[in-house]
Design a protein around this motif. Sequence first.
Motif, PDB file in Angstrom:
ATOM      1  N   UNK A  87       0.895  -1.191  -0.018  1.00  0.00           N
ATOM      2  CA  UNK A  87       0.218  -0.034  -0.094  1.00  0.00           C
ATOM      3  C   UNK A  87       0.896   1.255  -0.086  1.00  0.00           C
ATOM      4  N   UNK A  88       0.632   2.228  -1.065  1.00  0.00           N
ATOM      5  CA  UNK A  88       1.616   3.370  -1.270  1.00  0.00           C
ATOM      6  C   UNK A  88       1.502   4.384  -0.104  1.00  0.00           C
ATOM      7  N   UNK A  89       2.261   5.141   0.399  1.00  0.00           N
ATOM      8  CA  UNK A  89       1.999   6.011   1.591  1.00  0.00           C
ATOM      9  C   UNK A  89       3.072   6.977   1.524  1.00  0.00           C
ATOM     10  N   UNK A  90       2.440   8.427   1.748  1.00  0.00           N
ATOM     11  CA  UNK A  90       2.960   9.398   1.992  1.00  0.00           C
ATOM     12  C   UNK A  90       2.655   9.809   3.408  1.00  0.00           C
ATOM     13  N   UNK A  91       3.622  10.089   4.166  1.00  0.00           N
ATOM     14  CA  UNK A  91       3.476  10.599   5.436  1.00  0.00           C
ATOM     15  C   UNK A  91       3.900  11.741   5.844  1.00  0.00           C
ATOM     16  N   UNK A  92       3.381  12.710   6.830  1.00  0.00           N
ATOM     17  CA  UNK A  92       3.920  13.876   7.173  1.00  0.00           C
ATOM     18  C   UNK A  92       4.116  14.023   8.783  1.00  0.00           C
ATOM     19  N   UNK A  93       5.116  14.672   9.275  1.00  0.00           N
ATOM     20  CA  UNK A  93       5.525  14.575  10.371  1.00  0.00           C
ATOM     21  C   UNK A  93       4.514  14.945  11.634  1.00  0.00           C
ATOM     22  N   UNK A  94       3.773  15.939  11.298  1.00  0.00           N
ATOM     23  CA  UNK A  94       2.890  16.301  12.369  1.00  0.00           C
ATOM     24  C   UNK A  94       1.345  16.563  11.757  1.00  0.00           C
ATOM     25  N   UNK A  95       0.087  16.055  12.261  1.00  0.00           N
ATOM     26  CA  UNK A  95      -1.078  16.478  11.981  1.00  0.00           C
ATOM     27  C   UNK A  95      -1.475  17.929  12.185  1.00  0.00           C
ATOM     28  N   UNK A  96      -1.087  18.362  13.282  1.00  0.00           N
ATOM     29  CA  UNK A  96      -1.433  19.805  13.853  1.00  0.00           C
ATOM     30  C   UNK A  96       0.099  20.349  14.562  1.00  0.00           C
ATOM     31  N   UNK A  97       0.154  21.395  14.435  1.00  0.00           N
ATOM     32  CA  UNK A  97       1.522  22.173  14.663  1.00  0.00           C
ATOM     33  C   UNK A  97       0.986  23.545  15.256  1.00  0.00           C
ATOM     34  N   UNK A  98       1.397  24.194  16.541  1.00  0.00           N
ATOM     35  CA  UNK A  98       1.314  25.582  16.747  1.00  0.00           C
ATOM     36  C   UNK A  98       2.593  26.052  17.160  1.00  0.00           C
ATOM     37  N   UNK A  99       2.952  27.208  16.386  1.00  0.00           N
ATOM     38  CA  UNK A  99       4.305  27.950  16.445  1.00  0.00           C
ATOM     39  C   UNK A  99       4.123  29.289  16.688  1.00  0.00           C
ATOM     40  N   UNK A 100       5.032  29.991  17.299  1.00  0.00           N
ATOM     41  CA  UNK A 100       4.866  31.412  17.519  1.00  0.00           C
ATOM     42  C   UNK A 100       5.834  32.223  16.504  1.00  0.00           C
ATOM     43  N   UNK A 101       5.355  33.348  16.203  1.00  0.00           N
ATOM     44  CA  UNK A 101       5.789  34.329  15.317  1.00  0.00           C
ATOM     45  C   UNK A 101       7.393  34.394  15.383  1.00  0.00           C
ATOM     46  N   UNK A 102       7.875  34.121  14.381  1.00  0.00           N
ATOM     47  CA  UNK A 102       9.434  34.306  14.097  1.00  0.00           C
ATOM     48  C   UNK A 102      10.296  32.935  14.313  1.00  0.00           C
ATOM     49  N   UNK A 103       9.561  31.975  15.023  1.00  0.00           N
ATOM     50  CA  UNK A 103      10.169  30.575  15.004  1.00  0.00           C
ATOM     51  C   UNK A 103      10.350  30.092  13.729  1.00  0.00           C
ATOM     52  N   UNK A 104      11.433  29.039  13.716  1.00  0.00           N
ATOM     53  CA  UNK A 104      11.846  28.310  12.210  1.00  0.00           C
ATOM     54  C   UNK A 104      11.023  27.213  12.628  1.00  0.00           C
ATOM     55  N   UNK A 105      10.358  26.653  11.462  1.00  0.00           N
ATOM     56  CA  UNK A 105       9.397  25.440  11.543  1.00  0.00           C
ATOM     57  C   UNK A 105       9.945  24.688  10.516  1.00  0.00           C
ATOM     58  N   UNK A 106      10.066  23.366  10.849  1.00  0.00           N
ATOM     59  CA  UNK A 106      10.118  22.257   9.728  1.00  0.00           C
ATOM     60  C   UNK A 106       8.964  21.472   9.659  1.00  0.00           C
ATOM     61  N   UNK A 107       8.772  21.278   8.275  1.00  0.00           N
ATOM     62  CA  UNK A 107       7.605  20.225   8.131  1.00  0.00           C
ATOM     63  C   UNK A 107       8.124  19.046   7.254  1.00  0.00           C
ATOM     64  N   UNK A 108       8.133  18.097   7.647  1.00  0.00           N
ATOM     65  CA  UNK A 108       8.617  16.783   7.059  1.00  0.00           C
ATOM     66  C   UNK A 108       7.689  15.951   6.299  1.00  0.00           C
ATOM     67  N   UNK A 163       9.856  26.925   7.127  1.00  0.00           N
ATOM     68  CA  UNK A 163       9.631  28.157   7.392  1.00  0.00           C
ATOM     69  C   UNK A 163      10.534  29.118   8.042  1.00  0.00           C
ATOM     70  N   UNK A 164      11.689  29.873   7.387  1.00  0.00           N
ATOM     71  CA  UNK A 164      12.763  30.379   8.239  1.00  0.00           C
ATOM     72  C   UNK A 164      12.254  31.251   9.338  1.00  0.00           C
ATOM     73  N   UNK A 165      11.304  31.953   9.136  1.00  0.00           N
ATOM     74  CA  UNK A 165      10.616  33.022  10.190  1.00  0.00           C
ATOM     75  C   UNK A 165       9.319  33.103  10.417  1.00  0.00           C
ATOM     76  N   UNK A 166       8.465  32.113  11.106  1.00  0.00           N
ATOM     77  CA  UNK A 166       7.062  32.010  10.680  1.00  0.00           C
ATOM     78  C   UNK A 166       6.455  33.232  10.844  1.00  0.00           C
ATOM     79  N   UNK A 167       5.423  33.424  10.068  1.00  0.00           N
ATOM     80  CA  UNK A 167       4.232  34.771  10.403  1.00  0.00           C
ATOM     81  C   UNK A 167       2.946  34.144  10.434  1.00  0.00           C
ATOM     82  N   UNK A 168       2.125  35.268  10.973  1.00  0.00           N
ATOM     83  CA  UNK A 168       0.759  34.644  10.986  1.00  0.00           C
ATOM     84  C   UNK A 168       0.210  34.459   9.941  1.00  0.00           C
TER      85      UNK A 168
END
Lengths: 118, 115
Positions: free
Chosen positions: B1-22, B78-83
Motif C-alpha cells: 500500500x503506497x504511503x505519504x506521511x507527514x511529521x505532524x497533523x497539527x502544529x502550533x508555533x510562535x511568530x518568528x520561529x523556524x518551522x520544519x515540516x517533514x 519556514x525560516x521565520x514563521x508569520x501569522x
Amino acid sequence: AQTVTQSQPEMSVQEAETVTLSCTYDTSESDYYLFWYKQPPSRQMILVIRQEAYKQQNATENRFSVNFQKAAKSFSLKISDSQLGDAAMYFCAYRSGNYGGATNKLIFGTGTLLAVQP
Amino acid sequence: DVKVTQSSRYLVKRTGEKVFLECVQDMDHENMFWYRQDPGLGLRLIYFSYDVKMKEKGDIPEGYSVSREKKERFSLILESASTNQTSMYLCASTSFTSGSYEGQFFGPGTRLTVL
C-alpha cells in the motif's frame, strides 16, 4: 498559463440521487490530463478519476463518471447513487501532457464542497 | 500500500520561529511537492523537487525554503514563521514515468497555526 475554475463552492445532494460537479479549464496545449480528487473531512486527499485529453471516451470508475468536452474545455464529475461517504471537498486538477520539471505539477481549482443529505 | 506521511497533523508555533515540516514517501517517487491549502483558494504549489538535491519554485515560494537530501524525504522550512503562514500544508509525490496515470499521492496534511 493554464487555469482551472470550479464555479460551485458548495453543492448538496440527497442520498441515492445523482449530482454533477462542474469544472472548466483554460489551456493552449492539446495534450494534457485532467483529474478529480476527493478530500473527506480531516482525511487524506485521494484520486477519484482521471482523463487523458487524447481519449474521446469519458472515464468511469464505478459510481463516478466524467463528461469531458475538449472543445468547450469542460470536465464535469457525475456521482450516481450518492452515498453519505461521498461528502467531501472535490478538486478538479490539470496536468500538462509534457514530461519533466515544472510540467509534472498539478494546477487545482478552488474546490466544491459536497454535502450528502440522508 | 503506497504511503505519504507527514511529521505532524497539527502544529502550533510562535511568530518568528523556524518551522520544519517533514514529508516521507515509500514509493520511490522522483517528484515531490509541497502545497498550501486555504479556503476559497484551493491548493497552491509552494515548491517541488524532481530529484535529490533538486528544487524548483512553485507559485508562492516567498517565505519558504525546501530541502531534499534523500529521495524519500522532502522538507518544507519556514525560516521565520508569520501569522499569514497559518494554513494547511499538503505534501504529495508522483513518479516521473507514471505521473500521468496515477496522479499525485498526498499525505494527510499538517495544519499549522502561527500565533
